[in-house]
Structures are given as C-alpha cells and as structure tokens.
Motif scaffolding. Structure first.
Motif, PDB file in Angstrom:
ATOM      1  N   GLY B 240       0.010  -2.294  -2.249  1.00 38.00           N
ATOM      2  CA  GLY B 240      -1.217  -1.630  -1.461  1.00 38.00           C
ATOM      3  C   GLY B 240      -0.892  -0.581  -0.595  1.00 38.00           C
ATOM      4  O   GLY B 240      -1.479   0.360  -0.159  1.00 38.00           O
ATOM      5  N   ALA B 241       0.488  -0.890   0.121  1.00 38.61           N
ATOM      6  CA  ALA B 241       0.711   0.078   1.248  1.00 38.61           C
ATOM      7  C   ALA B 241       1.277   1.466   0.661  1.00 38.61           C
ATOM      8  O   ALA B 241       0.885   2.372   1.311  1.00 38.61           O
ATOM      9  CB  ALA B 241       2.134  -0.515   1.862  1.00 38.61           C
ATOM     10  N   THR B 243      -0.594   2.930  -1.483  1.00 35.51           N
ATOM     11  CA  THR B 243      -1.893   3.521  -1.856  1.00 35.51           C
ATOM     12  C   THR B 243      -2.348   3.883  -0.293  1.00 35.51           C
ATOM     13  O   THR B 243      -2.975   4.946  -0.210  1.00 35.51           O
ATOM     14  CB  THR B 243      -2.715   2.435  -2.328  1.00 35.51           C
ATOM     15  N   ILE B 244      -2.190   3.021   0.432  1.00 40.25           N
ATOM     16  CA  ILE B 244      -2.696   3.419   1.986  1.00 40.25           C
ATOM     17  C   ILE B 244      -1.907   4.629   2.552  1.00 40.25           C
ATOM     18  O   ILE B 244      -2.405   5.697   2.960  1.00 40.25           O
ATOM     19  CB  ILE B 244      -2.544   1.951   2.841  1.00 40.25           C
ATOM     20  N   GLU B 245      -0.475   4.707   2.298  1.00 37.33           N
ATOM     21  CA  GLU B 245       0.374   5.913   2.789  1.00 37.33           C
ATOM     22  C   GLU B 245      -0.286   6.912   2.118  1.00 37.33           C
ATOM     23  O   GLU B 245      -0.101   8.023   2.794  1.00 37.33           O
ATOM     24  CB  GLU B 245       1.693   5.529   2.628  1.00 37.33           C
ATOM     25  N   ALA B 246      -0.563   6.909   0.804  1.00 39.45           N
ATOM     26  CA  ALA B 246      -0.914   8.178   0.037  1.00 39.45           C
ATOM     27  C   ALA B 246      -2.276   8.678   0.600  1.00 39.45           C
ATOM     28  O   ALA B 246      -2.600   9.866   0.564  1.00 39.45           O
ATOM     29  CB  ALA B 246      -1.065   7.957  -1.497  1.00 39.45           C
ATOM     30  N   LYS B 247      -3.173   7.906   0.942  1.00 40.86           N
ATOM     31  CA  LYS B 247      -4.570   8.288   1.173  1.00 40.86           C
ATOM     32  C   LYS B 247      -4.572   8.633   2.754  1.00 40.86           C
ATOM     33  O   LYS B 247      -5.478   9.009   3.055  1.00 40.86           O
ATOM     34  CB  LYS B 247      -5.537   7.187   0.722  1.00 40.86           C
ATOM     35  N   ALA B 248      -4.063   7.759   3.765  1.00 40.76           N
ATOM     36  CA  ALA B 248      -4.246   7.748   5.129  1.00 40.76           C
ATOM     37  C   ALA B 248      -2.985   8.202   5.705  1.00 40.76           C
ATOM     38  O   ALA B 248      -2.983   7.619   6.842  1.00 40.76           O
ATOM     39  CB  ALA B 248      -5.019   6.191   5.496  1.00 40.76           C
ATOM     40  N   GLY B 249      -1.935   8.778   5.057  1.00 40.16           N
ATOM     41  CA  GLY B 249      -0.772   8.852   5.617  1.00 40.16           C
ATOM     42  C   GLY B 249      -0.971   9.789   6.971  1.00 40.16           C
ATOM     43  O   GLY B 249      -0.175   9.482   7.916  1.00 40.16           O
ATOM     44  N   CYS B 259       5.915   5.918   8.030  1.00 38.71           N
ATOM     45  CA  CYS B 259       5.718   5.633   6.517  1.00 38.71           C
ATOM     46  C   CYS B 259       6.872   5.928   5.901  1.00 38.71           C
ATOM     47  O   CYS B 259       7.822   6.849   6.123  1.00 38.71           O
ATOM     48  CB  CYS B 259       4.668   6.972   6.384  1.00 38.71           C
ATOM     49  N   ARG B 260       6.648   5.520   4.389  1.00 37.87           N
ATOM     50  CA  ARG B 260       7.825   5.597   3.574  1.00 37.87           C
ATOM     51  C   ARG B 260       7.492   6.944   2.527  1.00 37.87           C
ATOM     52  O   ARG B 260       8.473   7.457   2.211  1.00 37.87           O
ATOM     53  CB  ARG B 260       7.900   4.470   2.732  1.00 37.87           C
ATOM     54  N   ASP B 264       4.000  15.179   2.704  1.00 35.81           N
ATOM     55  CA  ASP B 264       3.265  15.994   1.778  1.00 35.81           C
ATOM     56  C   ASP B 264       3.220  15.258   0.280  1.00 35.81           C
ATOM     57  O   ASP B 264       2.704  16.009  -0.661  1.00 35.81           O
ATOM     58  CB  ASP B 264       3.946  17.340   1.487  1.00 35.81           C
ATOM     59  N   GLY B 265       3.390  14.103   0.193  1.00 36.94           N
ATOM     60  CA  GLY B 265       3.638  13.262  -0.988  1.00 36.94           C
ATOM     61  C   GLY B 265       2.251  12.615  -1.219  1.00 36.94           C
ATOM     62  O   GLY B 265       2.361  12.120  -2.708  1.00 36.94           O
TER      63      GLY B 265
END
Lengths: 85, 351
Positions: B240-241, B243-249, B259-260, B264-265
């Motif tokens: 889930g992390a 997805t969360i980092e991708a959308k709310a990074g 964030c891992r 710009d990923g």
C-alpha cells in the motif's frame, strides 16, 4: 385531557429527537425523504422512544417504510398494540 | 476569546488524543464531524454537542455520546466548567477559505500508517489495495489523493501550525507544551502533565470498554495502540505504501516524511487516469461491495449521487445503473427498513 397518539409522537420527534418542526408540518408529512429528513440513527432512536413512551415492543414485521411513512401512519400502527394495564 | 480551528484528516491521526487533552485543560471543543453526523437533518448549531446545565457548566449532548468511545475525559467527567478565554473547533473537512479563527492548528500522521489504521478500524470486505482506491464520497478521489489534497489545501493557509502524531509518540508532554504555547493557551506544567496522564491509550481503551452503543452499527474497535512505521511490518502495508507514495508523495515530502519513491517517480495528479479509474469503478461496483465498505448509508448515497453526476456528464453507460443502485441507499426506503429490521433483530437477540 389525554393527549392523542399523534400529539405524543410529535412531542417525541420534536422535543426528544430535537428535530425542528417545519411551519407546514402535518400528520401526513413524510418522516424521511422529501419531509422531515429523518435518518437511520434517528429512526432507531424513535423506535426506542416509542416503545418506552407507549409501553410496547414493535413486532419486527411492523418496522416498514409504509408504517413509518408519516406520523399518521405510525399512530395507526401504535394504536393496534394493546395498552399496558 | 481566542478561537482556534483544529484540523486533521479523517483517518486515525491521533486527533482524539489532543481533543481529550484540550478537554482535560478545560478548553471547550466543538466536534464538527460528530455534530454534522448527529444533526445532519437539523438546523441546530454545530457546536451543540454541548448542552449548558444551567449552572455555568456543560454536559455532552446524548446524540454525541459516540465520542465517549474516543475521549476518556467524557467518561471521567459528567459536566465541564470550560475556560472562557479560548474555544476550539475540530474539523476534518477541506478548508473553504481562511477560517475565522485566531489560530489554525493542523495535526497529521504519516498516511502509510493512518490509512492502514483506517483499513483495520473499518474492517471493510475488501483488500487493502481496493480500500486505497475506493473513491471519497465527496471528491471521488482515491484515499491517498484525498489525503494529499487535504494537506495541500490546509498548507495553502498562512500561519497554520503543523504538528504530527509521530511527535506525540516521541514525547506527549513536550508536544502538548509546544502546542499550548503556540496557541497561547495559558497552562501550568502540572495541568499539562494531568492532561497527558488523562489521555493515554490505556485511558482511551478503558473508556471504550465502558461505552455501550445504542445503535447496532457502532461496535467497531476504535482505539488501537498506533505505532510509528507499523505499515512496514505488514506485507499489505508495504504494498500500500507504494501506491500512497506514488499518489501523495509530494505532500509526504512537504511534511518531512521520508519516501522510497523518487520525487518524479509517481503518476501524481493525472486527471485522465483518475477518470478512467472512476469509469471502471462505476461500471463494476455492486451493492454488496458498497455494503461491504461499512460506510454509513448516507455516505454511500452521496458517493453514488456524485458518481452518477460524473457518469452523466461523460456519457458513461453506467449512469442508469448507478441511479438504480443509489435508490437502494435512500433513507426510509423499503430496503433501508429491511436492514433496520435485521439490525434490531440482532440487538434483541443480544439483550
């Protein structure tokens, strides 16, 4: 003088459940959509209040949209239950 | 009178800890989410979770009794003598504009923990992946994007003070001291220590155990001992992390969370992708899935109403199906009463 069932119901709805009485409210105003806007929380609370006020317990089958349509319909259902002596 | 707006996202973020501390310090808190839910159909003012007792004190309105599950001060104290120099309004909404307040306080938690905590609290009949993608009933954004929007909108306000759940976990006393100083709420060290001691996880758990709900739809366990970085210990939390980092990074980084995913990923804020995801959701969603969310009927109704609007505007075939589905969640419908009969039957069997 004894209060009618509809008056007692309105007291429960407006005094105890804290709903604001619309100026054009009648016994035929819908309790849910398009009328008073009651929700499930208020409906469950109203059932408990009615059971305490009238000393009765609803048959599960009586809990229907038709019977809870408005104050008049609800009063008719309550009047069918035997009064506690 | 100093007016404070205290905002936190809807997911479990530790806000109840701070609200309880405020109550222990004698500060009146108007709880907008609970007032909105309890008086959804009424014109009663939103701070009416409090009733004056006629002797200068206040007690909790019975319709807001659900708060006893979250706030141990409400179990310990029957009537409150509130301070007259300060008042707090607690909100979870997005800000409309600059709030009419002397101070704005925002309290957040790493969404990788808070969303996972929400998932475990709500116990929906879906996996975590689907839970994260489930649209918000008001904005139709998925949960991480909704969290990001919440942070962005509150960050846009000047002079808001930001505090975190992680700081609370590190040193609750020190954090409360920093907060009251920032908000100019005069409080001695003893009062701070008492407020923190009355707001511990154990106190919240005890209060929850004492609370007996009247409604059968309110039995979920709300107080869990939240641990910082708990998501990393669970495979679904780790997935889930991503997805969360991708959308709310962007919001995560802005608040200082590591964030891992590279900056710009992620596929952040792609309206085309959002619309296409929504269209697929609208085409597939079934009544059983919606009931499985454990959201209240009126929230599901709101979701379907908004979804239907988007479907109509975009000419999706699902529009008429969504309308039929929405009718199943109308308060006072035959279907609604069928559910209520079921609920009362269960209650009577239990008592």
């Amino acid at each position: 003088m004894q209060q009618s069932v509809t008056d007692r119901l309105k007291r429960l709805i407006f005094d105890r459940l804290d709903f604001r009485e619309p100026p054009n409210f009648t016994d035929a105003t819908p309790l849910f959509n398009g009328g008073l806007g009651m929700d499930s929380f208020a409906a469950v609370e109203l059932i408990s209040l009615i059971e305490a006020e009238f000393g009765m317990q609803f048959d599960i089958a009586d809990l229907s949209a038709e019977n809870f349509r408005d104050v008049a319909a609800l009063a008719r259902v309550i009047e069918r239950y035997p009064r506690p002596s | 009178m100093t007016r404070i707006v205290f905002a936190s996202p809807a997911e479990p973020s530790g806000a109840s800890w701070l609200i309880n501390c405020f109550l222990e310090l004698g500060v009146k808190v108007a709880h907008k989410p609970v007032a909105d839910a309890a008086w959804r159909q009424s014109a009663t003012p939103r701070d009416s979770i409090w009733q004056p007792d006629g002797h200068g004190r206040h007690r909790l309105h019975p319709r807001a009794a659900v708060l006893k599950k979250f706030l141990p001060a409400l179990t310990r104290v029957d009537t409150f003598q509130f301070r007259e120099d300060v008042e707090v309004e607690y909100v979870q909404d997005l800000p409309d504009s600059a709030p009419a307040a002397d101070h704005v306080l925002c309290f957040v938690r790493d969404p990788r923990d808070s969303l996972y905590s929400a998932f475990r609290r709500m116990q929906p009949a879906m996996d975590y992946h689907r839970f994260l993608r489930f649209p918000d009933p008001d904005t139709l954004l998925d949960r991480p994007s909704q969290w990001q929007l919440w942070v962005e909108r509150w960050q846009a306000l000047p002079d808001a003070a930001w505090f975190t759940f992680e700081a609370y976990k590190q040193d609750a006393n020190a954090l409360l001291r920093r907060i009251v100083d920032r908000l100019e709420i005069a409080s001695g060290d003893d009062a701070i220590a008492r407020a923190v001691a009355g707001s511990t996880f154990d106190k919240a758990r005890q209060a929850e155990a004492q609370y007996r709900p009247r409604g059968g739809d309110d039995t979920g366990l709300v107080n869990r001992s939240g641990r910082v970085g708990d998501w990393a210990d669970h495979p679904e939390g780790r997935a889930g992390a991503v997805t969360i980092e991708a959308k709310a990074g962007a919001a995560l980084r802005a608040l200082g969370y590591a964030c891992r995913t590279p900056a710009d990923g992620g596929a952040e804020h792609d309206p085309g992708a959002t619309l296409s995801e929504l269209s697929a959701f609208a085409a597939d969603i079934a009544e059983e899935d919606l009931r499985g969310t454990n959201l209240p009927n009126h929230r599901i109704h709101r979701l379907l109403e908004n979804l239907q609007r988007v479907a109509q505007a975009n000419g999706w075939e699902s529009a008429s199906r969504l309308e039929a589905l929405r009718q199943r969640f109308v308060e006072g419908s035959a279907h609604h009463f069928a559910q209520m009969r079921e609920l009362l039957m269960q209650q009577r069997q239990r008592s």
